[in-house]
Design a protein around this motif. Structure first.
Motif, PDB file in Angstrom:
ATOM      1  N   PRO A  69       0.866  -1.245   0.014  1.00  0.00           N
ATOM      2  CA  PRO A  69      -0.019   0.173  -0.232  1.00  0.00           C
ATOM      3  C   PRO A  69       0.792   1.040   0.054  1.00  0.00           C
ATOM      4  O   PRO A  69       2.020   1.258   0.511  1.00  0.00           O
ATOM      5  CB  PRO A  69      -0.714  -0.010   1.210  1.00  0.00           C
ATOM      6  CG  PRO A  69      -0.271  -1.234   2.200  1.00  0.00           C
ATOM      7  CD  PRO A  69       0.675  -1.776   1.333  1.00  0.00           C
ATOM      8  N   ARG A  73      -2.546   5.590   1.024  1.00  0.00           N
ATOM      9  CA  ARG A  73      -3.787   4.442   1.282  1.00  0.00           C
ATOM     10  C   ARG A  73      -3.682   4.274   2.610  1.00  0.00           C
ATOM     11  O   ARG A  73      -4.585   3.841   3.536  1.00  0.00           O
ATOM     12  CB  ARG A  73      -3.457   3.119   0.314  1.00  0.00           C
ATOM     13  CG  ARG A  73      -4.560   2.308   0.549  1.00  0.00           C
ATOM     14  CD  ARG A  73      -4.299   1.219  -0.555  1.00  0.00           C
ATOM     15  NE  ARG A  73      -4.675   1.874  -1.801  1.00  0.00           N
ATOM     16  CZ  ARG A  73      -5.713   1.574  -2.714  1.00  0.00           C
ATOM     17  NH1 ARG A  73      -6.577   1.156  -1.820  1.00  0.00           N
ATOM     18  NH2 ARG A  73      -6.004   2.189  -3.463  1.00  0.00           N
ATOM     19  N   MET A  74      -2.343   4.091   3.379  1.00  0.00           N
ATOM     20  CA  MET A  74      -2.201   3.517   4.545  1.00  0.00           C
ATOM     21  C   MET A  74      -2.969   4.622   5.701  1.00  0.00           C
ATOM     22  O   MET A  74      -3.398   4.131   6.521  1.00  0.00           O
ATOM     23  CB  MET A  74      -0.921   3.319   5.166  1.00  0.00           C
ATOM     24  CG  MET A  74      -0.144   1.873   4.426  1.00  0.00           C
ATOM     25  SD  MET A  74       1.635   1.618   4.725  1.00  0.00           S
ATOM     26  CE  MET A  74       2.513   2.991   4.304  1.00  0.00           C
ATOM     27  N   TYR A  75      -2.546   5.794   5.300  1.00  0.00           N
ATOM     28  CA  TYR A  75      -3.116   6.800   6.100  1.00  0.00           C
ATOM     29  C   TYR A  75      -4.812   6.896   5.960  1.00  0.00           C
ATOM     30  O   TYR A  75      -5.464   6.911   6.923  1.00  0.00           O
ATOM     31  CB  TYR A  75      -2.571   8.182   5.795  1.00  0.00           C
ATOM     32  CG  TYR A  75      -3.275   9.533   6.227  1.00  0.00           C
ATOM     33  CD1 TYR A  75      -2.877   9.793   7.690  1.00  0.00           C
ATOM     34  CD2 TYR A  75      -4.227  10.190   5.894  1.00  0.00           C
ATOM     35  CE1 TYR A  75      -3.425  10.805   8.346  1.00  0.00           C
ATOM     36  CE2 TYR A  75      -4.794  11.323   6.503  1.00  0.00           C
ATOM     37  CZ  TYR A  75      -4.453  11.600   7.695  1.00  0.00           C
ATOM     38  OH  TYR A  75      -5.216  12.585   8.283  1.00  0.00           O
ATOM     39  N   ALA A  76      -5.191   6.733   4.801  1.00  0.00           N
ATOM     40  CA  ALA A  76      -6.594   6.535   4.716  1.00  0.00           C
ATOM     41  C   ALA A  76      -7.259   5.552   5.304  1.00  0.00           C
ATOM     42  O   ALA A  76      -8.235   5.515   6.051  1.00  0.00           O
ATOM     43  CB  ALA A  76      -7.062   6.749   3.225  1.00  0.00           C
ATOM     44  N   ARG A  77      -6.777   4.240   5.374  1.00  0.00           N
ATOM     45  CA  ARG A  77      -7.153   3.226   5.963  1.00  0.00           C
ATOM     46  C   ARG A  77      -7.150   3.316   7.589  1.00  0.00           C
ATOM     47  O   ARG A  77      -8.188   3.195   8.296  1.00  0.00           O
ATOM     48  CB  ARG A  77      -6.270   2.068   5.814  1.00  0.00           C
ATOM     49  CG  ARG A  77      -6.877   0.815   6.472  1.00  0.00           C
ATOM     50  CD  ARG A  77      -6.021  -0.617   6.195  1.00  0.00           C
ATOM     51  NE  ARG A  77      -5.933  -0.527   4.614  1.00  0.00           N
ATOM     52  CZ  ARG A  77      -4.908  -1.311   3.882  1.00  0.00           C
ATOM     53  NH1 ARG A  77      -3.656  -1.417   4.669  1.00  0.00           N
ATOM     54  NH2 ARG A  77      -4.672  -1.316   2.705  1.00  0.00           N
ATOM     55  N   MET A  78      -6.228   4.026   8.313  1.00  0.00           N
ATOM     56  CA  MET A  78      -6.229   4.450   9.488  1.00  0.00           C
ATOM     57  C   MET A  78      -7.385   5.446   9.982  1.00  0.00           C
ATOM     58  O   MET A  78      -8.023   5.201  10.942  1.00  0.00           O
ATOM     59  CB  MET A  78      -4.846   4.964  10.149  1.00  0.00           C
ATOM     60  CG  MET A  78      -3.807   3.891  10.055  1.00  0.00           C
ATOM     61  SD  MET A  78      -4.339   2.375  10.978  1.00  0.00           S
ATOM     62  CE  MET A  78      -4.168   1.089   9.924  1.00  0.00           C
ATOM     63  N   GLY A  80     -10.063   5.904   8.391  1.00  0.00           N
ATOM     64  CA  GLY A  80     -11.243   5.296   8.260  1.00  0.00           C
ATOM     65  C   GLY A  80     -11.495   4.456   9.367  1.00  0.00           C
ATOM     66  O   GLY A  80     -12.792   4.643  10.109  1.00  0.00           O
ATOM     67  N   ARG A  81     -10.769   3.741   9.992  1.00  0.00           N
ATOM     68  CA  ARG A  81     -10.707   2.903  11.188  1.00  0.00           C
ATOM     69  C   ARG A  81     -10.940   3.872  12.452  1.00  0.00           C
ATOM     70  O   ARG A  81     -12.126   3.621  13.516  1.00  0.00           O
ATOM     71  CB  ARG A  81      -9.550   2.344  11.438  1.00  0.00           C
ATOM     72  CG  ARG A  81      -9.330   0.905  10.624  1.00  0.00           C
ATOM     73  CD  ARG A  81      -8.119   0.362  11.151  1.00  0.00           C
ATOM     74  NE  ARG A  81      -7.846  -0.699  10.094  1.00  0.00           N
ATOM     75  CZ  ARG A  81      -6.649  -1.305  10.117  1.00  0.00           C
ATOM     76  NH1 ARG A  81      -5.645  -1.190  11.106  1.00  0.00           N
ATOM     77  NH2 ARG A  81      -6.543  -2.295   9.222  1.00  0.00           N
TER      78      ARG A  81
END
Length: 85
Positions: A69, A73-78, A80-81
């Protein structure tokens, strides 16, 4: 890369029977094309959740998606969580 119609991809999943998957896809498409707005999916999130089971066995998109990733994308995933609770 060969082109496959959507129906060919529908039958590759083992999570749902092919007939049930095809029927639910046709129902969702009919709801998305409904003339009355109140009969369509209520929001993009609801539509995303209903479309997600169809996204199985998809190939990588060369030049767009990488196996690892991206930092964005990693930032967006975090985020989102954190926002989802």
């Amino acid at each position: 890369m060969p082109w496959y119609p959507l129906s060919a991809k529908v039958f590759t999943s083992t999570t749902m029977r092919p007939v049930a998957r095809a029927a639910s896809g046709h129902k969702l498409l009919a709801e998305m094309l409904e003339k009355r707005p109140d009969a369509r999916p209520v929001c993009a999130d609801a539509l995303y959740e209903r479309l997600e089971p169809f996204a199985v066995g998809l190939p990588m998109l060369p030049g767009f998606l990488a196996k690892s990733p991206s930092p964005g994308r990693m930032y967006a995933r975090m985020v989102g969580r954190v926002l989802s609770g």
